[in-house]
Design an enzyme around this catalytic site. Sequence first.
Site, short mmCIF file in Angstrom:
data_model
loop_
_atom_site.label_atom_id
_atom_site.label_comp_id
_atom_site.label_asym_id
_atom_site.label_seq_id
_atom_site.Cartn_x
_atom_site.Cartn_y
_atom_site.Cartn_z
N THR A 44 0.90 -1.27 0.09
CA THR A 44 -0.10 -0.03 0.04
C THR A 44 0.82 1.33 0.05
OG1 THR A 44 -1.76 -1.11 1.13
CG2 THR A 44 -1.89 1.19 1.10
N HIS A 45 2.20 1.20 -0.75
CA HIS A 45 2.96 2.29 -0.63
C HIS A 45 2.61 3.14 -1.80
CE1 HIS A 45 5.79 -0.96 1.18
NE2 HIS A 45 4.88 -0.49 1.98
N LEU A 46 1.52 3.96 -1.64
CA LEU A 46 0.88 4.81 -2.82
C LEU A 46 1.64 6.05 -2.33
CD1 LEU A 46 -2.78 3.55 -2.82
CD2 LEU A 46 -0.88 3.20 -4.58
#
Lengths: 591, 183, 421
Positions: free
Chosen positions: A517-519
């Site tokens: 979830t490394h947006l």
Amino acid sequence: MARKLPRKDVVIIGLGWTGSILANELTDEGLDVVAIERGPWRDAPTEFPPNYQQDELRYRIRHELFLQPEQNTFTFRNKMDQTALPIRTWGAFMPPNGVGGGGVHWNAETWRFLPSDFVLRTHLTERYGANFLPEDMTIQDWGVTYDDLEPHYDQFEYLCGTSGTAGNLRGVIQEGGNPFEGPRSRPYPNPPQKQGFGHTLWGKAARELGYRPFPQPSGNMSQAYTNPLGLHLGPCTYCGFCEWFGCGNYSKASPQTTILPVLIRKPNFSARDNCEVTHINLDRSGKRATGVTFIDTSNVEWEQPADLVILAAFSVFNVQMLFNSGIGKPYDPVTNSGVVGRNFTHQTMSSVDGFFDKEKFNFNPFIASGAIGMCIDEFNGDNFDHGPLGFVGGGYLGQVQTSGRPIQNTLVPPGTPKWGAQWKKAVADNYLSTLVGGSIHASFYSYRDVYLDRDPTYTDRFGRPLMRMTIDFHDNELKAAQFLTDKYAEIVKSMGARQIAKKPRKGPYDIAPYQTTHLNGGAIMGPDPNTSAVNRYLQSWDVPNVFVMGASAFPQNAGYNPTDTVCALAFWSAAAIRNQYLKNPGPLVDA
Amino acid sequence: MEAIADRMIPPDPETPGGKDAGCALFVDRQLAGPYGHREGHYNRPPFMHGTKQQGEQGEAGPAQQYRTALAALDHHCQSKFSGKPFAELPDGDKDAVLHDLEGGKVSLGSIEGKAFFEQVLKDIQTGFFADPLYGGNRDMVAWKMIGYPGARYNYLDWIDRHNERFPLPPVGLTGRIDWTPKG
Amino acid sequence: MRRQSKTSVVLIAACTIAGCCGAFVARANAAGPDEQKFSEIERGRYLAAAADCFACHTVQDSGKPYAGGRPLETPFGSITSPNITPDQETGIGSWTDDQFDTAVRKGIRPDGSHLYPAMPYTSYTKMSRKDVLAIRAYLNTVDPIRNSVTVNTLPFPFNIRTSLAVWKKLYFKQGEYKPDPHQSAEWNRGASLVEGAGHCGACHTPRTFLGGEKASRYLQGASLQGWFAPDITNDDKTGLGKWTTDDIVAYLKTGHNRFSAATGPMAEEVVHSTSNLNDDDLKAIAIYLKSVPGKNTSPEPLPATDPQMVAGEAIYRDTCSACHGLDGKGVARLFPSLAGSAVAQSNDPTTAIRVILRGARSVATSAEPTAPGMPSFAWQLNNDQIAAVTTYIRNAWGNSASKVSPSAVKKRKADLKNRPD
């Protein structure tokens, strides 16, 4: 008509890692602070106790701790000429919800970025020449340096009790640590975690191949720890229910274990949970925020006036808030103008599965922590010569298997039928002797046609446009993925694997399989207001009493997990607010 | 469903098959709950077909899909195998039907056969390995089969023991037999 | 004479500024020992914390300190605490100093009727008149709150106060604390606090069926409010034998020490009472408690082969050890130690059973803000299993205590049904 509440000095949107850090810093400064969190309050012994949180179905498969797309989601398309459709159920990423934010369910992999990451365009141009970079690659320098952030990385790591081995102490390379890391001023607060059989063997194989492996820096405690705020954490017991799950025995660093119990005792702090901020309010000039408007669970609208607004929702929600509040010029990829939505990135994840002889290898994969593992950094950032390779960027390679949870980790070797008697036998024969995944955790640089904007069709429950993600992999990232995957596979082979399944990331970008979830990006920091939304202190160029925390500030993503950098930036920004802004409110950097 | 489960995970002398492990029961319960109705998903229109990368865009939730698809599957079997529904076919024919479904060779009306097959396979395997309190993995048979110790939380005394078989039996969220005093 | 002390302060201040204060000052001086004096009030505040008037006389989280109305559980029914704010009509504002002192140290109200010993005058009698009047001076400065409390809530025949005259003959020994010349000044200070203002025996000494403290079992632990207040003598197994005086001081001051943490009614006590006492007094209390000899009975530990121990060990490994450790030692200041624990080895296992059923949150203080909590296991373990694991923690790692039966667990569940907290 929103009902108006009494004025506060500071309103913080979101009470995750950065919200908690800013709340603690600013209440220490004597300010009256209110934090407004969209999700519920989360408290370790009641929400994720160590007697029912070990439930793979509930927390990993049905994602109970995460945001429901019904409450907010995005639309997605690969290319600008496609129609974006809603992300109806999460896949590629999983936004958090609730007090503690991602800090509740993260693995606690705690990495600093490289010094060269912060001056990426300058560095790569100097080394390889401007023509080496793809024309539509929009990477930028950050406006801060590693040296600026070092004391704040240190601050966050000591807050968390990060367990690791230093690789570079004040310029002197240390045996057993990451020889490529930037210099750190002092060792980690805790020794590294212990490693399992698979992790250890991989490290040994890597060393024999000439690499310099080191233990992954971990926010799971290697021993009991008391942090600088006086909060106690316990030793991690390697339960294997880390990422996606809350930690039940106080051994994972989170806002709950490292900040909140101290914060909630302060009379000048208050929090509202289950309240969703819908927009930041501006005065008539549009250059000053007057506070925020939020909606409670009864759908009643409230106005919270404040002198200072800290936007600390998760990265993509920060960008959405800026859109909804009319702060900053929206990015237009066609004209390459505007800033809000620009330089959106994710992470390029690849993996390698290794199948070993069950008579000789028993990995006990269920004995693990969220940030366990041995890693090598030879192929990260610009740590290696890209000249002959034709791409830039890279990532760490790590045998970081964090669980043996059976729904997701019962793999069968390639060529095995996917069901039936043979499948069943293969599962039984391979479960204990398979290394699943391996982490090839590579950078995702920014491009002109990868961005965020507002969807023209789909709306949320308030009737506001959903955010639209236009995102695809570019050749640069895919080349890097293939290269790194091959290197990783060599190590697994040299460990003695019987069979290997290489899974390099392939395009097009697919919204279904999970890829961290490394947006990042969308409200990036930088020295130039024409190409960044916030300045080096995370202060909005357009509205000086709004500061925007989080990975939305990253101009591009590096080959590491983001949290250490996100929180170092938060401490850095808090210091600027305390020492400079409060004394003289106004722009901290001349445009 | 029990018939499908028993072909996807056939019984053998050591470990029960999908039927006796409770996989069909698991799927039934899941479909009756929030999962079956796509609770929490973004269920707003317009519903449009997209690219494969854009994920599931259909309007019907799993519960509805199962009902439609299973009825269509039986209909398919009846027309192909002289009036016999899936559950009454001999094992070899059942497997053939499933292979056809998997290969995209069977139409289930409005439901795409291959996608449905993948859904069922995922749900059955999930039920096989989930905690027994959800109905599947009865008596932790799947966990015993693979050597997974279950819902434990403390391996501090085992992290350093490399390449050794972990000796304790599996435990579920609702315990194990050794928790009750004997005699 | 109206005694609106607070108003008088304001008036005096106003008058001093305005330059005309004679009459008011004279009236204040005529009231006797100057209860307006800062040092007197401060001392009274300190002693009120030691005596923990706040706890019984305040409804929790009501925002109405000392206004009474809190239901107090007694073996004979529920009593409601009176309003001790200086409110004239519903509080004690109209009482004289003598009336206050007689109530606190003799258990007699202004109208001559007896106070129920839920008011621990059996302990407060050991305080000096001077100390009691200091408390009075402090109480005169708190907000007068209008709150009419019905104090007579016990059922027949306990609502007849005259019977208390008999009770008092049996259980009430009036008189100030007399220092023991063979002991140090520090020990005597501790004794006077524990036996007097601190009234520790009111919870920690078991009672006879008539509700009087059993002098022969002084501080050896007692059942109340669905908990077992542990033995706080120096008993090696069930008391403070394994704690140093520093451990006791840390516990009373911060709610936590390296072995244990305060929860339940003791958590309240720490917050309102002992965390406000100075280090010298806390040390004195610790020295005194360490000098009270325990019963020192050492039962044989149950053998590991006992079926309850075997089952208990399995449960312990699977569900408890991740926090409390395979060695039972927990983690200092985070997870209480069960090995050598007095609470685990109490004669009465009520607290252990209760904590397993309900979970527990330890106290948060400024010095120790973590306040770790334990979850409830009631949904997960049945009576046989809770009995087994409780028996196990009472007899593992060198511990020894009686077995716990499933029916004891069942009784505890029934009792807890009526307790919301």
